[in-house]
Design a protein around this motif. Structure first.
Motif, PDB file in Angstrom:
ATOM      1  N   LYS A  60      -1.896  -9.138   1.267  1.00 39.97           N
ATOM      2  CA  LYS A  60      -2.349  -7.760   1.127  1.00 39.97           C
ATOM      3  C   LYS A  60      -1.852  -7.134  -0.176  1.00 39.97           C
ATOM      4  O   LYS A  60      -2.265  -6.038  -0.537  1.00 39.97           O
ATOM      5  CB  LYS A  60      -1.878  -6.927   2.324  1.00 39.97           C
ATOM      6  CG  LYS A  60      -2.505  -7.358   3.647  1.00 39.97           C
ATOM      7  CD  LYS A  60      -2.036  -6.467   4.792  1.00 39.97           C
ATOM      8  CE  LYS A  60      -2.671  -6.898   6.114  1.00 39.97           C
ATOM      9  NZ  LYS A  60      -2.229  -6.050   7.234  1.00 39.97           N
ATOM     10  N   ALA A  61      -0.942  -7.832  -0.849  1.00 31.63           N
ATOM     11  CA  ALA A  61      -0.390  -7.319  -2.104  1.00 31.63           C
ATOM     12  C   ALA A  61      -1.247  -7.762  -3.281  1.00 31.63           C
ATOM     13  O   ALA A  61      -2.140  -8.600  -3.156  1.00 31.63           O
ATOM     14  CB  ALA A  61       1.050  -7.803  -2.279  1.00 31.63           C
ATOM     15  N   GLY A 201      -8.486   2.455  -3.572  1.00 32.82           N
ATOM     16  CA  GLY A 201      -7.071   2.164  -3.783  1.00 32.82           C
ATOM     17  C   GLY A 201      -6.852   1.034  -4.775  1.00 32.82           C
ATOM     18  O   GLY A 201      -7.793   0.456  -5.326  1.00 32.82           O
ATOM     19  N   ILE A 202      -5.582   0.702  -4.992  1.00 28.63           N
ATOM     20  CA  ILE A 202      -5.219  -0.284  -6.002  1.00 28.63           C
ATOM     21  C   ILE A 202      -5.792  -1.666  -5.692  1.00 28.63           C
ATOM     22  O   ILE A 202      -6.137  -2.417  -6.595  1.00 28.63           O
ATOM     23  CB  ILE A 202      -3.668  -0.370  -6.152  1.00 28.63           C
ATOM     24  CG1 ILE A 202      -3.288  -1.382  -7.234  1.00 28.63           C
ATOM     25  CG2 ILE A 202      -3.012  -0.710  -4.835  1.00 28.63           C
ATOM     26  CD1 ILE A 202      -3.843  -1.075  -8.608  1.00 28.63           C
ATOM     27  N   LYS A 203      -5.918  -2.011  -4.417  1.00 29.22           N
ATOM     28  CA  LYS A 203      -6.447  -3.331  -4.071  1.00 29.22           C
ATOM     29  C   LYS A 203      -7.891  -3.468  -4.532  1.00 29.22           C
ATOM     30  O   LYS A 203      -8.275  -4.485  -5.120  1.00 29.22           O
ATOM     31  CB  LYS A 203      -6.346  -3.559  -2.560  1.00 29.22           C
ATOM     32  CG  LYS A 203      -6.622  -5.005  -2.139  1.00 29.22           C
ATOM     33  CD  LYS A 203      -5.576  -5.960  -2.678  1.00 29.22           C
ATOM     34  CE  LYS A 203      -5.842  -7.395  -2.204  1.00 29.22           C
ATOM     35  NZ  LYS A 203      -4.884  -8.339  -2.792  1.00 29.22           N
ATOM     36  N   ARG A 204      -8.709  -2.439  -4.273  1.00 24.97           N
ATOM     37  CA  ARG A 204     -10.103  -2.500  -4.722  1.00 24.97           C
ATOM     38  C   ARG A 204     -10.183  -2.425  -6.235  1.00 24.97           C
ATOM     39  O   ARG A 204     -11.033  -3.074  -6.852  1.00 24.97           O
ATOM     40  CB  ARG A 204     -10.919  -1.364  -4.093  1.00 24.97           C
ATOM     41  CG  ARG A 204     -12.413  -1.448  -4.392  1.00 24.97           C
ATOM     42  CD  ARG A 204     -13.182  -0.320  -3.740  1.00 24.97           C
ATOM     43  NE  ARG A 204     -13.181  -0.461  -2.292  1.00 24.97           N
ATOM     44  CZ  ARG A 204     -13.676   0.479  -1.463  1.00 24.97           C
ATOM     45  NH1 ARG A 204     -14.190   1.607  -1.969  1.00 24.97           N
ATOM     46  NH2 ARG A 204     -13.645   0.302  -0.159  1.00 24.97           N
ATOM     47  N   LYS A 207      -9.342  -5.874  -7.432  1.00 29.70           N
ATOM     48  CA  LYS A 207     -10.430  -6.812  -7.137  1.00 29.70           C
ATOM     49  C   LYS A 207     -11.597  -6.628  -8.105  1.00 29.70           C
ATOM     50  O   LYS A 207     -12.225  -7.602  -8.531  1.00 29.70           O
ATOM     51  CB  LYS A 207     -10.908  -6.617  -5.696  1.00 29.70           C
ATOM     52  CG  LYS A 207      -9.942  -7.109  -4.641  1.00 29.70           C
ATOM     53  CD  LYS A 207      -9.751  -8.616  -4.700  1.00 29.70           C
ATOM     54  CE  LYS A 207      -8.840  -9.102  -3.571  1.00 29.70           C
ATOM     55  NZ  LYS A 207      -8.564 -10.550  -3.673  1.00 29.70           N
ATOM     56  N   SER A 208     -11.894  -5.371  -8.443  1.00 24.82           N
ATOM     57  CA  SER A 208     -12.987  -5.123  -9.390  1.00 24.82           C
ATOM     58  C   SER A 208     -12.645  -5.685 -10.761  1.00 24.82           C
ATOM     59  O   SER A 208     -13.494  -6.277 -11.441  1.00 24.82           O
ATOM     60  CB  SER A 208     -13.276  -3.623  -9.488  1.00 24.82           C
ATOM     61  OG  SER A 208     -12.209  -2.922 -10.096  1.00 24.82           O
ATOM     62  N   ALA A 209     -11.384  -5.532 -11.163  1.00 23.79           N
ATOM     63  CA  ALA A 209     -10.953  -6.078 -12.454  1.00 23.79           C
ATOM     64  C   ALA A 209     -11.011  -7.593 -12.449  1.00 23.79           C
ATOM     65  O   ALA A 209     -11.327  -8.224 -13.462  1.00 23.79           O
ATOM     66  CB  ALA A 209      -9.531  -5.609 -12.771  1.00 23.79           C
ATOM     67  N   ASP A 210     -10.717  -8.202 -11.292  1.00 24.05           N
ATOM     68  CA  ASP A 210     -10.722  -9.654 -11.179  1.00 24.05           C
ATOM     69  C   ASP A 210     -12.118 -10.221 -11.415  1.00 24.05           C
ATOM     70  O   ASP A 210     -12.273 -11.380 -11.817  1.00 24.05           O
ATOM     71  CB  ASP A 210     -10.221 -10.042  -9.779  1.00 24.05           C
ATOM     72  CG  ASP A 210      -9.633 -11.442  -9.751  1.00 24.05           C
ATOM     73  OD1 ASP A 210      -9.243 -11.942 -10.829  1.00 24.05           O
ATOM     74  OD2 ASP A 210      -9.553 -12.043  -8.668  1.00 24.05           O
ATOM     75  N   ALA A 286       2.297  -6.155  -9.106  1.00 28.43           N
ATOM     76  CA  ALA A 286       2.166  -7.565  -8.749  1.00 28.43           C
ATOM     77  C   ALA A 286       3.294  -8.039  -7.841  1.00 28.43           C
ATOM     78  O   ALA A 286       4.448  -7.672  -8.011  1.00 28.43           O
ATOM     79  CB  ALA A 286       2.131  -8.422 -10.016  1.00 28.43           C
ATOM     80  N   ASP A 287       2.942  -8.871  -6.882  1.00 30.16           N
ATOM     81  CA  ASP A 287       3.926  -9.500  -5.997  1.00 30.16           C
ATOM     82  C   ASP A 287       4.223 -10.876  -6.581  1.00 30.16           C
ATOM     83  O   ASP A 287       3.463 -11.827  -6.386  1.00 30.16           O
ATOM     84  CB  ASP A 287       3.347  -9.620  -4.584  1.00 30.16           C
ATOM     85  CG  ASP A 287       4.409  -9.983  -3.557  1.00 30.16           C
ATOM     86  OD1 ASP A 287       5.596 -10.072  -3.942  1.00 30.16           O
ATOM     87  OD2 ASP A 287       4.059 -10.185  -2.378  1.00 30.16           O
TER      88      ASP A 287
END
Length: 471
Positions: A60-61, A201-204, A207-210, A286-287
Motif C-alpha cells: 500500500k506504500a 491521493g499520493i498513491k494515485r 501510479k499516474s506518474a508510473d 518511498a518505502d
C-alpha cells in the motif's frame, strides 16, 4: 501592486541575481568531494530501482520506483523544451556544457537532501511524509520551526500555485498554436484530469506518474535520437562548438564565456531543482530499506532531467539551421518547435505539442503534491487540503484560459530562490548526519550485503520515527 513587484524583484535579485547560483555550485562541489564522488561511485546502482516495483512487503506504500518516476515527472517540464532554447539563445552553445556540469555536481546535492528526507520521514497511515520542512524540524529542533514554516509557505506559493498557472498556460498555448484548439477546451480537460488524480491521493498520483513519465521521457528521447541519427556526421562539430563556446575559445553571443556560464547554470538549476528541497518531498514517500537507497535513486532523476532530456532539446536545436548564434527574435519553445519541424517535417509540431502536454501535466501533479505535503506540515486538519486541491484545479484552469493571468504569479521565481537559501542552510547543518548514513550504507556494502538495511536503533540519538522503518 507595484510595491509588491518591486519587493519580490528585490528578493529575486538577492537570491538568483547575486549569490544563490554560486552557492549552489560551491555546495554541490563540496558535497561531491566530501562524499567521495558518490554520484559516480554508485551510478550503476541508480538503475536498480527501475527494476523494482516495490522493495518491501507493504504494497500500500509508494515504491522507490514510483517515487523516482514522480520526481522525474516533476523535474522534467517545460524548462526542458523552452528553457534550454532560451539558454542557447542567450548563452550560446556553451550554455549546454555548463548545464551538464551543474547537473553532475547537482546529483550529489540531490542525494544528500533526499537521503535526509528519507531519514526524517514520518508515517501517515500506510504512507510517508517528509521533505525539507520535516528535515529541519526533526533534524535541527523545534527552535527552527519558524524556518520550516517559512519554507512551507514559499513552497505552496511558488510550486502549487504559481508554477501550476504557468504549466496550464503552456499546455493551452501549445494546443492552440499547433492544433487550433480553443483554450477553454484545454482548460476544461486539464481541470478534470488534474482533479481526478489529485483527489486520489499520493498513491494515485504515483501510479499516474508510473505510466505517464516513461511514455513522456522515452517518446521525447526517441524523436531526438532520430534527429541525431539523421545528422550523425555533424555530432562531432556540435560537441566541439559546445566546448569551445563554453570556455570562450569561440564566441557565439555577446557576453561570451560569461553568458554561457550564467545561462547554463541558471537554466540547469531551474530544470533539475537540485538544492531547492522540492524533490525530497517526493523522495520521502518511498518505502525503501535504507535512506541512502532513495538518495542514490533520486540522483538519477537529475541525470535524466539534464544529461538526457535537456541534451535532447539542445541537439535538436544545434543540429538544425533555424538557430543562428547571436540572432534575436526566435527563442523559447518556438525555437525548439521550428527546429524539430525543419528536421522532420510539419507533423513534428504536433508530436511536440503532445510532449508538452505530458511534460506539463506531470509537473502539475508533482507541484500539487509539494503543496499538499507542505500544508500537512503546518496543519493536521483535512479541510485546508481540500481548499488547496480546489485552488490548484482553478488555477490550472485560469492559467490555461487566460494567459495574462499568469502575470499575477510574478512572485514564483523569487520565492523559489528563498526555498534554495533555506534548504542549503539546512543541508550544511545536517550534512554530518547525511555522512553517517552514507558511511553506514558503505559499511554494509563492504560486508557483502546486497541491499543495505537501515537500523534506526543504531541512530538512537536522532529524532527518527521508528514506525516508518518497520516493514
Amino acid at each position: 501592486m507595484e510595491f509588491l513587484e518591486s519587493f519580490f524583484g528585490l528578493i529575486g535579485d538577492l537570491t538568483w541575481g547575486a549569490s544563490l547560483i554560486p552557492f549552489l555550485v560551491i555546495f554541490g562541489c563540496f558535497f561531491t568531494i566530501v562524499t567521495g564522488f558518490v554520484q559516480f561511485r554508485y551510478f550503476k546502482r541508480m538503475f536498480r530501482v527501475l527494476k523494482k516495483t516495490n522493495q518491501t512487503d507493504n504494497h500500500k506504500a509508494i515504491s522507490g520506483r514510483e517515487a523516482l518516476l514522480l520526481s522525474i515527472g516533476g523535474r522534467v517540464g517545460g524548462g526542458n523544451i523552452a528553457g534550454v532554447a532560451v539558454a542557447i539563445t542567450l548563452g550560446g552553445p556553451g550554455a549546454v556544457f555548463w548545464m551538464w556540469a551543474i547537473a553532475l555536481v547537482g546529483m550529489a546535492t540531490s542525494l544528500v537532501e533526499c537521503t535526509l528526507a528519507q531519514l526524517y520521514k514520518r508515517r501517515d497511515g500506510h504512507e510517508f511524509r517528509g521533505g525539507a520542512a520535516r528535515s529541519i524540524i526533526h533534524g535541527l529542533g523545534e527552535n527552527y520551526r519558524w524556518l520550516a514554516t517559512v519554507y512551507s509557505v514559499c513552497l505552496i506559493a511558488s510550486f502549487a500555485l504559481g508554477f501550476n498557472a504557468f504549466q496550464g498556460n503552456t499546455v493551452a498555448g501549445a494546443a492552440q498554436d499547433s492544433l487550433g484548439i480553443d483554450r477553454i477546451y484545454t482548460a476544461i480537460f486539464l481541470a478534470v484530469i488534474v482533479g481526478f488524480i489529485i483527489y486520489g491521493g499520493i498513491k494515485r498520483i504515483a501510479k499516474s506518474a508510473d505510466v505517464i513519465v516513461p511514455i513522456m521521457a522515452v517518446g521525447y528521447v526517441a524523436i531526438a535520437v532520430v534527429v541525431i541519427l539523421m545528422n550523425i556526421t555533424h555530432i562531432p562539430q556540435v560537441i566541439s562548438d559546445i566546448v569551445a563556446n563554453a570556455f570562450g575559445i569561440k564566441t557565439a553571443v555577446s557576453g561570451g564565456m560569461g553568458a554561457a556560464i550564467a545561462q547554463g547554470l541558471r537554466r540547469g538549476l531551474f530544470s533539475n531543482e537540485a538544492g531547492l528541497g522540492s524533490a525530497p518531498n517526493v523522495a520521502a514517500t518511498a518505502d525503501v530499506p535504507h535512506p541512502v537507497s532513495q538518495g542514490i535513486a533520486q540522483s538519477l532523476s537529475v541525470f535524466i532531467d539534464t544529461m538526457v532530456v535537456c541534451s535532447c532539446t539542445a541537439f535538436i536545436i544545434l543540429l538544425g539551421n533555424v538557430y543562428v548564434p547571436g540572432a534575436e527574435g526566435i527563442d523559447g519553445i518556438v525555437l525548439t518547435q521550428q527546429s524539430m519541424v525543419a528536421h522532420l517535417g510539419s507533423w513534428a509540431q504536433y508530436y511536440l505539442t503532445a510532449a508538452i502536454l505530458l511534460f506539463s501535466f506531470s509537473s502539475v501533479v508533482y507541484n500539487y503534491y509539494l503543496g499538499e505535503n507542505a500544508l500537512t506540515f503546518m496543519t493536521q486538519k483535512s479541510w485546508p487540503v481540500h481548499i488547496l486541491r480546489l485552488a490548484v484545479i482553478a488555477i490550472v484552469f485560469i492559467g490555461a484560459i487566460a494567459p495574462g493571468a499568469t502575470a499575477v504569479f510574478f512572485f514564483s521565481d523569487p520565492l523559489m530562490g528563498v526555498l534554495a537559501v533555506i534548504n542549503l542552510l539546512a543541508l550544511i547543518m545536517l550534512f554530518p548526519t547525511a555522512m553517517r548514513l552514507l558511511q553506514d550504507y558503505r559499511k554494509q556494502l563492504k560486508e557483502g550485503v546486497e541491499e543495505p538495511v537501515f537500523n534506526p536503533e543504531e541512530f538512537a540519538d536522532l529524532d527518527i520515527d521508528h514506525t516508518a522503518w518497520k516493514s
